[in-house]
Design a protein around this motif. Structure first.
Motif, PDB file in Angstrom:
ATOM      1  N   GLY A  49       0.817  -1.211   0.000  1.00  0.00           N
ATOM      2  CA  GLY A  49       0.000   0.000   0.000  1.00  0.00           C
ATOM      3  C   GLY A  49       0.847   1.256   0.000  1.00  0.00           C
ATOM      4  O   GLY A  49       0.533   2.240  -0.664  1.00  0.00           O
ATOM      5  N   ALA A  50       1.953   1.230   0.741  1.00  0.00           N
ATOM      6  CA  ALA A  50       2.796   2.415   0.857  1.00  0.00           C
ATOM      7  C   ALA A  50       3.748   2.581  -0.309  1.00  0.00           C
ATOM      8  O   ALA A  50       4.067   3.709  -0.699  1.00  0.00           O
ATOM      9  CB  ALA A  50       3.583   2.351   2.161  1.00  0.00           C
ATOM     10  N   PHE A  51       4.232   1.498  -0.875  1.00  0.00           N
ATOM     11  CA  PHE A  51       5.283   1.587  -1.889  1.00  0.00           C
ATOM     12  C   PHE A  51       4.995   0.804  -3.163  1.00  0.00           C
ATOM     13  O   PHE A  51       5.850   0.714  -4.028  1.00  0.00           O
ATOM     14  CB  PHE A  51       6.616   1.094  -1.306  1.00  0.00           C
ATOM     15  N   GLY A  52       3.815   0.242  -3.297  1.00  0.00           N
ATOM     16  CA  GLY A  52       3.511  -0.628  -4.433  1.00  0.00           C
ATOM     17  C   GLY A  52       3.085   0.083  -5.694  1.00  0.00           C
ATOM     18  O   GLY A  52       2.894  -0.551  -6.725  1.00  0.00           O
ATOM     19  N   SER A  53       2.915   1.395  -5.633  1.00  0.00           N
ATOM     20  CA  SER A  53       2.509   2.136  -6.822  1.00  0.00           C
ATOM     21  C   SER A  53       3.051   3.562  -6.734  1.00  0.00           C
ATOM     22  O   SER A  53       3.526   3.996  -5.693  1.00  0.00           O
ATOM     23  CB  SER A  53       0.984   2.186  -6.922  1.00  0.00           C
ATOM     24  N   THR A  54       2.932   4.271  -7.830  1.00  0.00           N
ATOM     25  CA  THR A  54       3.367   5.666  -7.840  1.00  0.00           C
ATOM     26  C   THR A  54       2.538   6.487  -6.861  1.00  0.00           C
ATOM     27  O   THR A  54       3.071   7.330  -6.132  1.00  0.00           O
ATOM     28  CB  THR A  54       3.245   6.251  -9.258  1.00  0.00           C
ATOM     29  N   ALA A  55       1.247   6.229  -6.829  1.00  0.00           N
ATOM     30  CA  ALA A  55       0.378   6.954  -5.896  1.00  0.00           C
ATOM     31  C   ALA A  55       0.762   6.640  -4.449  1.00  0.00           C
ATOM     32  O   ALA A  55       0.751   7.532  -3.594  1.00  0.00           O
ATOM     33  CB  ALA A  55      -1.077   6.580  -6.148  1.00  0.00           C
ATOM     34  N   GLY A  56       1.108   5.400  -4.165  1.00  0.00           N
ATOM     35  CA  GLY A  56       1.529   5.025  -2.815  1.00  0.00           C
ATOM     36  C   GLY A  56       2.798   5.744  -2.408  1.00  0.00           C
ATOM     37  O   GLY A  56       2.912   6.250  -1.288  1.00  0.00           O
ATOM     38  N   LEU A  61       5.552   9.936   0.684  1.00  0.00           N
ATOM     39  CA  LEU A  61       6.480  11.064   0.742  1.00  0.00           C
ATOM     40  C   LEU A  61       5.792  12.329   1.253  1.00  0.00           C
ATOM     41  O   LEU A  61       6.385  13.099   2.007  1.00  0.00           O
ATOM     42  CB  LEU A  61       7.101  11.315  -0.634  1.00  0.00           C
ATOM     43  N   GLN A  62       4.532  12.543   0.875  1.00  0.00           N
ATOM     44  CA  GLN A  62       3.797  13.709   1.363  1.00  0.00           C
ATOM     45  C   GLN A  62       3.619  13.646   2.875  1.00  0.00           C
ATOM     46  O   GLN A  62       3.725  14.663   3.563  1.00  0.00           O
ATOM     47  CB  GLN A  62       2.420  13.802   0.707  1.00  0.00           C
ATOM     48  N   LYS A  63       3.335  12.479   3.381  1.00  0.00           N
ATOM     49  CA  LYS A  63       3.100  12.331   4.821  1.00  0.00           C
ATOM     50  C   LYS A  63       4.407  12.364   5.623  1.00  0.00           C
ATOM     51  O   LYS A  63       4.425  12.791   6.772  1.00  0.00           O
ATOM     52  CB  LYS A  63       2.366  11.010   5.112  1.00  0.00           C
ATOM     53  N   SER A  64       5.507  11.897   5.022  1.00  0.00           N
ATOM     54  CA  SER A  64       6.756  11.846   5.778  1.00  0.00           C
ATOM     55  C   SER A  64       7.580  13.125   5.675  1.00  0.00           C
ATOM     56  O   SER A  64       8.444  13.368   6.530  1.00  0.00           O
ATOM     57  CB  SER A  64       7.605  10.659   5.324  1.00  0.00           C
ATOM     58  N   ALA A  65       7.335  13.944   4.672  1.00  0.00           N
ATOM     59  CA  ALA A  65       8.147  15.163   4.494  1.00  0.00           C
ATOM     60  C   ALA A  65       8.128  16.077   5.704  1.00  0.00           C
ATOM     61  O   ALA A  65       9.187  16.540   6.139  1.00  0.00           O
ATOM     62  CB  ALA A  65       7.691  15.905   3.245  1.00  0.00           C
TER      63      ALA A  65
END
Length: 70
Positions: A49-56, A61-65
């Motif tokens: 869910g977090a890294f399996g797609s471009t949207a993920g 990255l938006q949440k961790s920035a």
């Protein structure tokens, strides 16, 4: 001349960078297991869910920035 046998700050930082996420994943797996579910399946779904797609990747990255900027 004395030799300092303590680990360098860089070594300690690298160790912490690997140990903290590992401990977090182990704690999450333990909680998932206690709830009666398969931890490997749940953590796989989490990573997909977090890294399996471009949207993920984008949302991750938006949440961790903001956390990285602190």
């Amino acid at each position: 001349m004395s030799v300092d046998s303590s680990p360098s700050r860089l070594t300690r930082a690298i160790a912490v960078a690997f140990l903290v996420p590992t401990a977090a994943l182990l704690c999450a797996a333990a909680v998932i297991l206690l709830l009666g579910h398969d931890p490997m399946r749940a953590l796989t779904a989490l990573f997909r869910g977090a890294f399996g797609s471009t949207a993920g990747w984008t949302v991750s990255l938006q949440k961790s920035a903001p956390l990285l900027l602190c």
